[in-house]
Design a protein around this motif. Structure first.
Motif, PDB file in Angstrom:
ATOM      1  N   ARG A   1       5.823  -4.715   9.248  1.00 29.25           N
ATOM      2  CA  ARG A   1       4.467  -4.628   8.721  1.00 29.25           C
ATOM      3  C   ARG A   1       3.657  -3.692   9.602  1.00 29.25           C
ATOM      4  NH1 ARG A   1       2.843  -8.637   5.166  1.00 29.25           N
ATOM      5  NH2 ARG A   1       0.671  -8.489   5.836  1.00 29.25           N
ATOM      6  N   ALA A   2       2.655  -3.061   8.979  1.00 25.68           N
ATOM      7  CA  ALA A   2       1.794  -2.141   9.730  1.00 25.68           C
ATOM      8  C   ALA A   2       0.412  -2.124   9.096  1.00 25.68           C
ATOM      9  CB  ALA A   2       2.379  -0.726   9.722  1.00 25.68           C
ATOM     10  N   HIS A   3      -0.582  -1.812   9.902  1.00 25.68           N
ATOM     11  CA  HIS A   3      -1.862  -1.395   9.348  1.00 25.68           C
ATOM     12  C   HIS A   3      -1.673   0.007   8.779  1.00 25.68           C
ATOM     13  CE1 HIS A   3      -3.562  -4.818  11.356  1.00 25.68           C
ATOM     14  NE2 HIS A   3      -3.436  -4.297  12.577  1.00 25.68           N
ATOM     15  N   PHE A   4      -2.504   0.366   7.791  1.00 22.76           N
ATOM     16  CA  PHE A   4      -2.345   1.684   7.163  1.00 22.76           C
ATOM     17  C   PHE A   4      -3.708   2.308   6.935  1.00 22.76           C
ATOM     18  CE2 PHE A   4      -1.755   4.780   3.819  1.00 22.76           C
ATOM     19  CZ  PHE A   4      -0.520   5.356   4.099  1.00 22.76           C
TER      20      PHE A   4
ATOM     21  N   ARG B   1       4.309  -5.192   3.283  1.00 22.21           N
ATOM     22  CA  ARG B   1       4.471  -4.265   4.400  1.00 22.21           C
ATOM     23  C   ARG B   1       3.143  -3.887   5.060  1.00 22.21           C
ATOM     24  NH1 ARG B   1       9.696  -2.406   4.020  1.00 22.21           N
ATOM     25  NH2 ARG B   1       9.445  -2.201   6.293  1.00 22.21           N
ATOM     26  N   ILE B   2       2.033  -4.317   4.457  1.00 21.16           N
ATOM     27  CA  ILE B   2       0.714  -3.873   4.915  1.00 21.16           C
ATOM     28  C   ILE B   2      -0.090  -5.060   5.451  1.00 21.16           C
ATOM     29  CG2 ILE B   2      -1.457  -2.751   4.236  1.00 21.16           C
ATOM     30  CD1 ILE B   2       1.020  -0.932   4.236  1.00 21.16           C
ATOM     31  N   ASP B   3      -0.584  -4.928   6.678  1.00 17.85           N
ATOM     32  CA  ASP B   3      -1.492  -5.925   7.234  1.00 17.85           C
ATOM     33  C   ASP B   3      -2.914  -5.642   6.779  1.00 17.85           C
ATOM     34  OD1 ASP B   3       0.204  -7.677   8.574  1.00 17.85           O
ATOM     35  OD2 ASP B   3       0.330  -6.389  10.319  1.00 17.85           O
ATOM     36  N   ARG B   4      -3.550  -4.636   7.368  1.00 17.25           N
ATOM     37  CA  ARG B   4      -4.897  -4.230   6.972  1.00 17.25           C
ATOM     38  C   ARG B   4      -4.855  -2.804   6.460  1.00 17.25           C
ATOM     39  NH1 ARG B   4      -9.817  -6.855   8.685  1.00 17.25           N
ATOM     40  NH2 ARG B   4      -9.252  -9.063   8.868  1.00 17.25           N
ATOM     41  N   LEU B   5      -5.709  -2.530   5.477  1.00 19.61           N
ATOM     42  CA  LEU B   5      -5.669  -1.273   4.754  1.00 19.61           C
ATOM     43  C   LEU B   5      -7.017  -0.561   4.885  1.00 19.61           C
ATOM     44  CD1 LEU B   5      -4.113   0.539   2.691  1.00 19.61           C
ATOM     45  CD2 LEU B   5      -5.052  -0.925   0.881  1.00 19.61           C
ATOM     46  N   ILE B   6      -6.964   0.726   5.237  1.00 25.81           N
ATOM     47  CA  ILE B   6      -8.185   1.536   5.311  1.00 25.81           C
ATOM     48  C   ILE B   6      -8.020   2.736   4.394  1.00 25.81           C
ATOM     49  CG2 ILE B   6      -9.767   2.808   6.801  1.00 25.81           C
ATOM     50  CD1 ILE B   6      -8.734   1.142   9.150  1.00 25.81           C
ATOM     51  N   LEU B   7      -8.936   2.859   3.456  1.00 25.14           N
ATOM     52  CA  LEU B   7      -8.909   3.918   2.446  1.00 25.14           C
ATOM     53  C   LEU B   7     -10.113   4.813   2.662  1.00 25.14           C
ATOM     54  CD1 LEU B   7      -8.143   1.588  -0.601  1.00 25.14           C
ATOM     55  CD2 LEU B   7      -6.477   2.855   0.794  1.00 25.14           C
ATOM     56  N   SER B   8      -9.871   6.030   3.127  1.00 23.65           N
ATOM     57  CA  SER B   8     -10.963   6.940   3.490  1.00 23.65           C
ATOM     58  C   SER B   8     -11.022   8.128   2.545  1.00 23.65           C
ATOM     59  CB  SER B   8     -10.777   7.429   4.929  1.00 23.65           C
ATOM     60  OG  SER B   8     -11.799   8.318   5.305  1.00 23.65           O
ATOM     61  N   ASN B   9     -12.220   8.424   2.064  1.00 20.37           N
ATOM     62  CA  ASN B   9     -12.462   9.637   1.275  1.00 20.37           C
ATOM     63  C   ASN B   9     -11.384   9.817   0.209  1.00 20.37           C
ATOM     64  OD1 ASN B   9     -13.507  10.158   4.234  1.00 20.37           O
ATOM     65  ND2 ASN B   9     -14.809  11.323   2.827  1.00 20.37           N
ATOM     66  N   THR B  10     -11.275   8.819  -0.642  1.00 22.60           N
ATOM     67  CA  THR B  10     -10.237   8.828  -1.648  1.00 22.60           C
ATOM     68  C   THR B  10     -10.780   8.303  -2.964  1.00 22.60           C
ATOM     69  OG1 THR B  10      -7.893   8.304  -2.013  1.00 22.60           O
ATOM     70  CG2 THR B  10      -9.288   6.525  -1.134  1.00 22.60           C
ATOM     71  N   SER B  11      -9.906   8.201  -3.938  1.00 25.17           N
ATOM     72  CA  SER B  11     -10.269   7.750  -5.280  1.00 25.17           C
ATOM     73  C   SER B  11      -9.029   7.161  -5.929  1.00 25.17           C
ATOM     74  CB  SER B  11     -10.780   8.949  -6.107  1.00 25.17           C
ATOM     75  OG  SER B  11     -10.968   8.595  -7.464  1.00 25.17           O
ATOM     76  N   PRO B  12      -9.176   6.280  -6.898  1.00 22.24           N
ATOM     77  CA  PRO B  12      -7.998   5.806  -7.618  1.00 22.24           C
ATOM     78  C   PRO B  12      -7.592   6.725  -8.768  1.00 22.24           C
ATOM     79  CG  PRO B  12      -9.912   4.584  -8.336  1.00 22.24           C
ATOM     80  CD  PRO B  12     -10.392   5.521  -7.265  1.00 22.24           C
ATOM     81  N   TYR B  13      -8.468   7.708  -9.097  1.00 19.70           N
ATOM     82  CA  TYR B  13      -8.225   8.527 -10.286  1.00 19.70           C
ATOM     83  C   TYR B  13      -9.082   9.787 -10.211  1.00 19.70           C
ATOM     84  CZ  TYR B  13      -8.196   9.842 -15.283  1.00 19.70           C
ATOM     85  OH  TYR B  13      -8.075  10.503 -16.461  1.00 19.70           O
ATOM     86  N   LEU B  14      -8.434  10.948 -10.342  1.00 15.65           N
ATOM     87  CA  LEU B  14      -9.176  12.220 -10.293  1.00 15.65           C
ATOM     88  C   LEU B  14      -8.851  13.156 -11.448  1.00 15.65           C
ATOM     89  CD1 LEU B  14      -8.970  13.158  -6.484  1.00 15.65           C
ATOM     90  CD2 LEU B  14     -11.022  12.463  -7.749  1.00 15.65           C
ATOM     91  N   ALA B  15      -7.893  12.784 -12.280  1.00 13.24           N
ATOM     92  CA  ALA B  15      -7.379  13.729 -13.277  1.00 13.24           C
ATOM     93  C   ALA B  15      -8.435  14.176 -14.278  1.00 13.24           C
ATOM     94  CB  ALA B  15      -6.192  13.112 -14.020  1.00 13.24           C
ATOM     95  N   SER B  16      -9.436  13.341 -14.555  1.00 10.35           N
ATOM     96  CA  SER B  16     -10.454  13.733 -15.534  1.00 10.35           C
ATOM     97  C   SER B  16     -11.483  14.682 -14.941  1.00 10.35           C
ATOM     98  CB  SER B  16     -11.163  12.482 -16.074  1.00 10.35           C
ATOM     99  OG  SER B  16     -11.891  11.829 -15.036  1.00 10.35           O
ATOM    100  N   GLU B  17     -11.482  14.834 -13.617  1.00  7.96           N
ATOM    101  CA  GLU B  17     -12.500  15.639 -12.960  1.00  7.96           C
ATOM    102  C   GLU B  17     -11.969  16.942 -12.372  1.00  7.96           C
ATOM    103  OE1 GLU B  17     -14.878  13.369 -10.248  1.00  7.96           O
ATOM    104  OE2 GLU B  17     -14.600  11.521 -11.377  1.00  7.96           O
ATOM    105  N   LEU B  18     -10.695  16.999 -12.070  1.00  5.42           N
ATOM    106  CA  LEU B  18     -10.114  18.189 -11.450  1.00  5.42           C
ATOM    107  C   LEU B  18      -8.995  18.735 -12.329  1.00  5.42           C
ATOM    108  CD1 LEU B  18      -9.908  17.018  -7.718  1.00  5.42           C
ATOM    109  CD2 LEU B  18     -11.695  18.380  -8.818  1.00  5.42           C
ATOM    110  N   ALA B  19      -8.965  20.058 -12.458  1.00  5.09           N
ATOM    111  CA  ALA B  19      -7.989  20.722 -13.329  1.00  5.09           C
ATOM    112  C   ALA B  19      -6.695  20.950 -12.552  1.00  5.09           C
ATOM    113  CB  ALA B  19      -8.565  22.042 -13.844  1.00  5.09           C
ATOM    114  N   PHE B  20      -5.888  19.919 -12.433  1.00  2.00           N
ATOM    115  CA  PHE B  20      -4.711  20.009 -11.572  1.00  2.00           C
ATOM    116  C   PHE B  20      -3.664  20.985 -12.100  1.00  2.00           C
ATOM    117  CE2 PHE B  20      -6.276  15.809 -10.058  1.00  2.00           C
ATOM    118  CZ  PHE B  20      -6.413  16.146  -8.727  1.00  2.00           C
ATOM    119  N   ASP B  21      -3.466  21.056 -13.417  1.00  2.00           N
ATOM    120  CA  ASP B  21      -2.493  22.017 -13.949  1.00  2.00           C
ATOM    121  C   ASP B  21      -2.912  23.446 -13.607  1.00  2.00           C
ATOM    122  OD1 ASP B  21      -0.649  20.244 -15.033  1.00  2.00           O
ATOM    123  OD2 ASP B  21      -1.726  20.090 -16.935  1.00  2.00           O
TER     124      ASP B  21
END
Length: 267
Positions: A92-95, A115-135
């Protein structure tokens, strides 16, 4: 242990990693932003390695890791981490993941909670496909004669205008990370971001979670951070004045929030 090492994933991808800090401390795994590498955390290491055994790695397609041709997936990027932990005998690890690394962190919280003890999510999002033209971005990076224009775009998204207005050693370091990222690796990770939508699934995350956002982030906006924190039960939200690479722009506050949050696991 120090210095870059490598292990090979089940699908044959060689992943670079580094471990710093005392062997007897809890493990903290760090996951980099897209178009950077494990050295994006260099300036955080003095603060983090005092209290943790810090595991950094280069996301596939970046730094010293292999850059397979074709589309990657968040599932594959997440399994790279699980396999790395397995290879090192870490149960297990912090992430802590920033930007793309935060997507990987969300996947781990959902699909590898043991596998995860404590979780830190920085400057992220769960979904970006509608906002950025990835193709469009995939086509552009694969067709580019060099990475200079792409690097310029990343700098504008990552740092405030005040840091870009004059020569800046830190900005130069990050720009060089972009310039040395293999185009096929960047394209592969763009595809992973294009295809992922974790907005509903993150409600399954049970690990204690800290969400850090930048008040002036124009890509993974403060509202994205707030939405993540509102969806994950009992998540803590911290918004800092700054743009995207907050461990650089707000190092003291960023490191303090991280260390304080992780210290709660021992109290």
């Amino acid at each position: 242990m120090s210095g870059d090492r490598h292990f090979t994933t089940a699908d044959g991808c060689r992943i670079a990693y580094r471990i710093d800090g005392p062997d007897d401390r809890p493990v903290l795994a760090l996951s980099n932003s897209i178009a950077t590498n494990l050295h994006m955390w260099d300036r955080s290491m003095p603060a983090l390695s005092r209290s943790f055994r810090v595991l950094r790695y280069d996301t596939r397609g970046h730094g010293g890791s292999d850059a397979p041709t074709g589309a990657y997936s968040i599932d594959r990027l997440g399994r790279d981490v699980v396999e790395l932990l397995d290879a090192l005998g870490i149960d297990r690890a912090h992430f802590l993941g920033l930007s793309l690394g935060g997507f990987v962190g969300q996947w781990l919280g959902i699909f590898a909670p043991d596998r995860i003890d404590r979780l830190i999510l920085s400057n992220t999002s769960p979904y970006l496909a509608s906002e950025l033209a990835f193709d469009e971005q995939i086509r552009a990076v694969l067709a580019a004669k060099d990475m200079n224009g792409i690097a310029d775009g990343f700098m504008r998204n990552w740092f405030p205008a005040t840091m870009l207005a004059a020569p800046n050693e830190v900005v130069d370091e990050f720009r060089n990370m972009v310039l040395t990222t293999p185009p096929r690796g960047l394209a592969g990770c763009y595809a992973a971001l294009r295809d992922v939508d974790l907005r509903r699934a993150i409600s399954l995350i049970a690990a204690p979670t800290l969400v850090i956002g930048g008040e002036s982030d124009t890509v993974t906006r403060a509202s994205h951070s707030a939405d993540i924190a509102a969806t994950i039960t009992d998540a803590k939200l911290v918004l800092l004045p700054g743009v995207h690479i907050l461990n650089i722009e707000q190092p003291d506050r960023f490191n303090s929030e991280v260390v304080s949050f992780l210290a709660l696991s021992t109290t």
